[in-house]
Design a protein around this motif. Structure first.
Motif, PDB file in Angstrom:
ATOM      1  N   GLY A 122       0.797  -1.216   0.000  1.00  0.00           N
ATOM      2  CA  GLY A 122       0.000   0.000   0.000  1.00  0.00           C
ATOM      3  C   GLY A 122       0.829   1.265   0.000  1.00  0.00           C
ATOM      4  N   TYR A 123       0.132   2.375  -0.037  1.00  0.00           N
ATOM      5  CA  TYR A 123       0.722   3.712   0.035  1.00  0.00           C
ATOM      6  C   TYR A 123      -0.028   4.486   1.109  1.00  0.00           C
ATOM      7  CZ  TYR A 123       1.529   8.586  -0.998  1.00  0.00           C
ATOM      8  OH  TYR A 123       1.834   9.915  -0.877  1.00  0.00           O
ATOM      9  N   ARG A 124       0.735   5.172   1.974  1.00  0.00           N
ATOM     10  CA  ARG A 124       0.110   5.930   3.070  1.00  0.00           C
ATOM     11  C   ARG A 124       0.781   7.292   3.181  1.00  0.00           C
ATOM     12  NH1 ARG A 124      -0.183   2.383   7.929  1.00  0.00           N
ATOM     13  NH2 ARG A 124       2.056   2.433   7.720  1.00  0.00           N
ATOM     14  N   LYS A 125      -0.042   8.307   3.436  1.00  0.00           N
ATOM     15  CA  LYS A 125       0.449   9.671   3.686  1.00  0.00           C
ATOM     16  C   LYS A 125      -0.234  10.206   4.930  1.00  0.00           C
ATOM     17  CE  LYS A 125       1.413  14.103   1.652  1.00  0.00           C
ATOM     18  NZ  LYS A 125       1.632  14.818   0.400  1.00  0.00           N
ATOM     19  N   ILE A 126       0.565  10.654   5.912  1.00  0.00           N
ATOM     20  CA  ILE A 126       0.051  11.218   7.156  1.00  0.00           C
ATOM     21  C   ILE A 126       0.693  12.589   7.343  1.00  0.00           C
ATOM     22  CG2 ILE A 126      -0.126  10.954   9.652  1.00  0.00           C
ATOM     23  CD1 ILE A 126       0.243   7.931   9.227  1.00  0.00           C
ATOM     24  N   VAL A 127      -0.128  13.630   7.475  1.00  0.00           N
ATOM     25  CA  VAL A 127       0.366  15.004   7.602  1.00  0.00           C
ATOM     26  C   VAL A 127      -0.310  15.689   8.788  1.00  0.00           C
ATOM     27  CG1 VAL A 127       0.512  17.264   6.476  1.00  0.00           C
ATOM     28  CG2 VAL A 127       0.790  15.179   5.122  1.00  0.00           C
ATOM     29  N   PHE A 128       0.492  16.401   9.571  1.00  0.00           N
ATOM     30  CA  PHE A 128      -0.001  17.256  10.644  1.00  0.00           C
ATOM     31  C   PHE A 128       0.257  18.699  10.229  1.00  0.00           C
ATOM     32  CE2 PHE A 128       0.592  13.245  12.712  1.00  0.00           C
ATOM     33  CZ  PHE A 128      -0.451  13.177  13.606  1.00  0.00           C
ATOM     34  N   GLU A 129      -0.768  19.545  10.359  1.00  0.00           N
ATOM     35  CA  GLU A 129      -0.680  20.945   9.956  1.00  0.00           C
ATOM     36  C   GLU A 129      -0.539  21.834  11.188  1.00  0.00           C
ATOM     37  OE1 GLU A 129      -4.429  21.091   7.958  1.00  0.00           O
ATOM     38  OE2 GLU A 129      -3.582  20.351   6.079  1.00  0.00           O
ATOM     39  N   TYR A 130       0.237  22.927  11.022  1.00  0.00           N
ATOM     40  CA  TYR A 130       0.487  23.872  12.107  1.00  0.00           C
ATOM     41  C   TYR A 130       0.253  25.288  11.608  1.00  0.00           C
ATOM     42  CZ  TYR A 130       2.862  19.893  14.221  1.00  0.00           C
ATOM     43  OH  TYR A 130       3.156  18.652  14.737  1.00  0.00           O
ATOM     44  N   ASP A 131      -0.204  26.181  12.497  1.00  0.00           N
ATOM     45  CA  ASP A 131      -0.385  27.593  12.147  1.00  0.00           C
ATOM     46  C   ASP A 131       0.947  28.324  12.066  1.00  0.00           C
ATOM     47  OD1 ASP A 131      -3.006  28.105  11.596  1.00  0.00           O
ATOM     48  OD2 ASP A 131      -3.555  28.582  13.642  1.00  0.00           O
ATOM     49  N   ASN A 132       1.781  28.139  13.096  1.00  0.00           N
ATOM     50  CA  ASN A 132       3.008  28.923  13.227  1.00  0.00           C
ATOM     51  C   ASN A 132       4.267  28.141  12.884  1.00  0.00           C
ATOM     52  OD1 ASN A 132       1.444  31.089  14.123  1.00  0.00           O
ATOM     53  ND2 ASN A 132       1.425  30.242  16.192  1.00  0.00           N
ATOM     54  N   ALA A 133       4.130  27.026  12.185  1.00  0.00           N
ATOM     55  CA  ALA A 133       5.279  26.213  11.791  1.00  0.00           C
ATOM     56  C   ALA A 133       4.934  25.507  10.489  1.00  0.00           C
ATOM     57  CB  ALA A 133       5.606  25.190  12.882  1.00  0.00           C
ATOM     58  N   ARG A 134       5.947  24.930   9.872  1.00  0.00           N
ATOM     59  CA  ARG A 134       5.725  24.185   8.633  1.00  0.00           C
ATOM     60  C   ARG A 134       4.906  22.926   8.921  1.00  0.00           C
ATOM     61  NH1 ARG A 134      11.161  23.237   5.525  1.00  0.00           N
ATOM     62  NH2 ARG A 134       9.619  22.333   4.135  1.00  0.00           N
ATOM     63  N   ASP A 135       4.103  22.542   7.951  1.00  0.00           N
ATOM     64  CA  ASP A 135       3.366  21.287   8.080  1.00  0.00           C
ATOM     65  C   ASP A 135       4.361  20.139   8.194  1.00  0.00           C
ATOM     66  OD1 ASP A 135       1.123  22.807   7.834  1.00  0.00           O
ATOM     67  OD2 ASP A 135       0.606  22.111   5.823  1.00  0.00           O
ATOM     68  N   PHE A 136       3.988  19.111   8.938  1.00  0.00           N
ATOM     69  CA  PHE A 136       4.873  17.990   9.222  1.00  0.00           C
ATOM     70  C   PHE A 136       4.334  16.729   8.568  1.00  0.00           C
ATOM     71  CE2 PHE A 136       6.058  14.594  12.383  1.00  0.00           C
ATOM     72  CZ  PHE A 136       7.374  14.500  11.987  1.00  0.00           C
TER      73      PHE A 136
END
Length: 179
Positions: free
Chosen positions: A151-165
């Motif tokens: 499979g293929y998986r993408k997990i992203v955490f978004e931040y207001d005052n920092a770059r998305d992780f």
């Protein structure tokens, strides 16, 4: 301490009652290992507890609950998922995502699976301002109780005052066992 004991006994008894249909999932690539325990709560409801470790991203603990529906070769699940991120490379935080899973049986042995979860800023806590997770895989059932998948998986955490992780973005191999 008494609450902890009561909760532990309740959880263990719930899992013991459902042991005939419990599933264990695992996935691995060069940098990430994931595992999940899926337990049916009723005919149309399940709970999933998961853990993901990435060498260069940290740890994620997950808990989800889904309602499911089957229509012929199609299997739909809708629900909520809680993710808690601990990382040395981004700010820690948590998010409650809404979404679901879909499976399409292509015959007795092959199936296609996809899942998507999204957490807007109102459902993100601590330093996290949003979150999304996408997953797709092709699964081959070796026996009624064992399957392998890619499979293929993408997990992203978004931040207001920092770059998305981006916690994970890549291909993985894995399996599923039912007992």
């Amino acid at each position: 301490m008494t609450r902890f004991r009561v909760a532990s006994v309740f959880l263990l008894s719930t899992f013991a009652l459902q042991v005939n249909a419990t599933q264990v999932h695992f996935g691995v690539n060069n940098d990430v290992v994931s595992t999940a325990l899926e337990v049916p709560l009723s005919k149309d409801t399940n709970a999933v507890l998961g853990y993901i470790y990435a060498d260069e991203a940290g740890h994620i603990a997950q808990g989800a609950i889904h309602m499911s529906h089957d229509v012929g070769a199609h299997h739909f699940e809708v629900g909520a998922k809680m993710d808690q991120l601990w990382s040395d490379y981004a700010q820690n935080g948590s998010a409650i995502s809404v979404g679901g899973r879909y499976a399409l049986s292509m015959g007795p042995s092959i199936s296609l699976h996809a899942s998507a979860y999204y957490a807007p800023s109102v459902l993100a806590f601590s330093h996290v301002d949003g979150h999304y997770e996408l997953d797709s895989k092709v699964q081959y059932r070796l026996t009624p109780n064992m399957a392998l998948h890619i499979g293929y998986r993408k997990i992203v955490f978004e931040y207001d005052n920092a770059r998305d992780f981006t916690f994970e973005d890549g291909v993985y191999f894995g399996g599923q066992f039912r007992f």
